[in-house]
Design an enzyme around this catalytic site. Structure first.
Site, PDB file in Angstrom:
ATOM      1  N   GLU A   1       0.906  -1.162   0.017  1.00  0.00           N
ATOM      2  CA  GLU A   1       0.225  -0.036  -0.015  1.00  0.00           C
ATOM      3  C   GLU A   1       0.889   1.408   0.110  1.00  0.00           C
ATOM      4  O   GLU A   1       1.544   1.386   0.834  1.00  0.00           O
ATOM      5  CB  GLU A   1      -1.006   0.196   1.270  1.00  0.00           C
ATOM      6  CG  GLU A   1      -1.708   1.192   1.148  1.00  0.00           C
ATOM      7  CD  GLU A   1      -2.711   1.573   2.416  1.00  0.00           C
ATOM      8  OE1 GLU A   1      -3.557   2.330   2.205  1.00  0.00           O
ATOM      9  OE2 GLU A   1      -2.779   0.611   3.197  1.00  0.00           O
TER      10      GLU A   1
ATOM     11  N   GLU B   1       5.010   4.977   3.474  1.00  0.00           N
ATOM     12  CA  GLU B   1       4.559   6.211   4.170  1.00  0.00           C
ATOM     13  C   GLU B   1       5.781   6.938   4.563  1.00  0.00           C
ATOM     14  O   GLU B   1       6.771   6.556   4.629  1.00  0.00           O
ATOM     15  CB  GLU B   1       3.663   5.822   5.248  1.00  0.00           C
ATOM     16  CG  GLU B   1       2.994   7.113   5.968  1.00  0.00           C
ATOM     17  CD  GLU B   1       2.200   8.036   4.889  1.00  0.00           C
ATOM     18  OE1 GLU B   1       2.769   9.220   4.486  1.00  0.00           O
ATOM     19  OE2 GLU B   1       1.152   7.852   4.421  1.00  0.00           O
TER      20      GLU B   1
ATOM     21  N   ASN C   1       9.932   7.462   0.058  1.00  0.00           N
ATOM     22  CA  ASN C   1       9.141   7.928  -1.378  1.00  0.00           C
ATOM     23  C   ASN C   1       8.893   6.642  -1.986  1.00  0.00           C
ATOM     24  O   ASN C   1       9.745   5.855  -2.383  1.00  0.00           O
ATOM     25  CB  ASN C   1      10.313   8.840  -1.739  1.00  0.00           C
ATOM     26  CG  ASN C   1       9.582   9.346  -3.120  1.00  0.00           C
ATOM     27  OD1 ASN C   1       8.366   9.760  -3.213  1.00  0.00           O
ATOM     28  ND2 ASN C   1      10.499   9.533  -4.254  1.00  0.00           N
TER      29      ASN C   1
ATOM     30  N   ASP D   1      -2.633  12.180  -2.249  1.00  0.00           N
ATOM     31  CA  ASP D   1      -2.918  13.798  -2.181  1.00  0.00           C
ATOM     32  C   ASP D   1      -3.353  14.088  -3.629  1.00  0.00           C
ATOM     33  O   ASP D   1      -2.449  13.876  -4.707  1.00  0.00           O
ATOM     34  CB  ASP D   1      -1.460  14.053  -1.659  1.00  0.00           C
ATOM     35  CG  ASP D   1      -1.594  15.853  -1.576  1.00  0.00           C
ATOM     36  OD1 ASP D   1      -2.536  16.548  -2.277  1.00  0.00           O
ATOM     37  OD2 ASP D   1      -0.998  16.301  -0.793  1.00  0.00           O
TER      38      ASP D   1
ATOM     39  N   LYS E   1      -4.553  22.090  -7.053  1.00  0.00           N
ATOM     40  CA  LYS E   1      -4.255  23.290  -7.709  1.00  0.00           C
ATOM     41  C   LYS E   1      -3.763  23.026  -9.243  1.00  0.00           C
ATOM     42  O   LYS E   1      -2.621  22.264  -9.066  1.00  0.00           O
ATOM     43  CB  LYS E   1      -3.507  24.237  -6.855  1.00  0.00           C
ATOM     44  CG  LYS E   1      -4.289  24.898  -5.764  1.00  0.00           C
ATOM     45  CD  LYS E   1      -3.600  25.773  -4.751  1.00  0.00           C
ATOM     46  CE  LYS E   1      -4.276  25.974  -3.649  1.00  0.00           C
ATOM     47  NZ  LYS E   1      -3.596  27.124  -2.601  1.00  0.00           N
TER      48      LYS E   1
ATOM     49  N   ASP F   1     -11.380  10.698  -4.432  1.00  0.00           N
ATOM     50  CA  ASP F   1     -12.376  11.278  -4.249  1.00  0.00           C
ATOM     51  C   ASP F   1     -12.375  12.499  -5.199  1.00  0.00           C
ATOM     52  O   ASP F   1     -13.392  13.310  -5.306  1.00  0.00           O
ATOM     53  CB  ASP F   1     -12.951  11.761  -3.034  1.00  0.00           C
ATOM     54  CG  ASP F   1     -11.842  12.322  -2.289  1.00  0.00           C
ATOM     55  OD1 ASP F   1     -10.702  12.164  -2.623  1.00  0.00           O
ATOM     56  OD2 ASP F   1     -12.261  13.050  -1.165  1.00  0.00           O
TER      57      ASP F   1
END
Length: 250
Positions: free
Chosen positions: A80, A105, A132, A155, A159, A191
């Site tokens: 994951e 993570e 990373n 993430d 923008k 989402d």
């Protein structure tokens, strides 16, 4: 940093930095006392050592692990990327003991929370790495070593000036394909509609993947528990988009 090969004696090499933007911004948030204890007491059991290259979360080329040694057996491996607080992967590891799991993570507090919850659940088939993700896929994991790779609610960098930081971009597809065994599965969820479409465009264009769903979007992955990210998206009225792709020989 080591000296450059042709540097004058005693001269330090120029600092090296990643040549591509990463999909995260590391913040030096303070861990709670419980998280500090979890890190100190549980990291020897759960945390993989990732030799570093140029940055604190980098992975030195040539640092490939042997999953059979790390987990002490040969079993299907699920990776994951961006495991956050670890809710999804701890649940999966505790309910699927015949599989091994790796949480990737960069946020130390999230990793500490994951270790704490894993220890409370008696999970033994989970390991974590603070690194990373693209470098984990390129250097740390052996080729064709994973049965599944998960990317849930990365993430979105919504923008326009930040979209170049998104993880799932064209150069991500070959890295994910590298670690997946033939017919292995890449599962994604977000989402953010435009990111979902970007993910789908990237993977549809890759000769290394084929859709593992019919229609416009995949059904919700039943193995993904509801997390705060998903609840937040639902409360905001955003549609949750799932995708699933099968690794093919390209």
């Amino acid at each position: 940093m080591p000296d450059t090969p042709d540097a004058a004696p005693g001269a330090l090499a120029a600092p090296r930095f990643r040549d591509k933007p990463v999909s995260f911004v590391r913040r030096s948030g303070r861990m709670s006392d419980g998280q500090e204890r979890a890190w100190a007491e549980l990291s020897p059991t759960y945390l993989l050592d990732a030799p570093r290259d140029a940055a604190a979360t980098s992975v030195l080329p040539g640092s490939t692990i042997d999953p059979a040694v790390v987990w002490g057996r040969r079993a299907p491996l699920v990776v994951e990327i961006g495991s956050g607080q670890g809710h999804a992967i701890v649940h999966a590891a505790s309910t699927t003991p015949d599989r091994d799991f790796l949480a990737v993570e960069v946020f130390k507090a999230g990793l500490a929370r994951t270790m704490l919850d894993a220890d409370r659940a008696g999970v033994q088939n989970l390991r974590l790495v603070e690194a990373n993700a693209p470098e984990v896929l390129e250097h740390l994991l052996p080729a064709a070593s994973a049965a599944e790779v998960w990317v849930f609610f990365p993430d979105p960098w919504h923008k326009n000036k930040h979209t170049k930081r998104r993880l799932v971009a064209p150069d991500f597809a070959p890295l994910a394909a590298r670690v997946l065994a033939s017919d292995g599965t890449l599962r994604l969820a977000t989402d953010w509609e435009d990111y979902a479409r970007q993910m789908r465009d990237v993977l549809d264009a890759s000769p290394l993947f084929a859709r593992a769903f019919a229609g416009e979007w995949a059904d919700r992955f039943e193995g993904r528990v509801m997390t705060a990210f998903e609840r937040k998206g639902i409360r905001a009225g955003r549609a949750i988009r799932d995708l699933a792709y099968r690794r093919v020989d390209g």
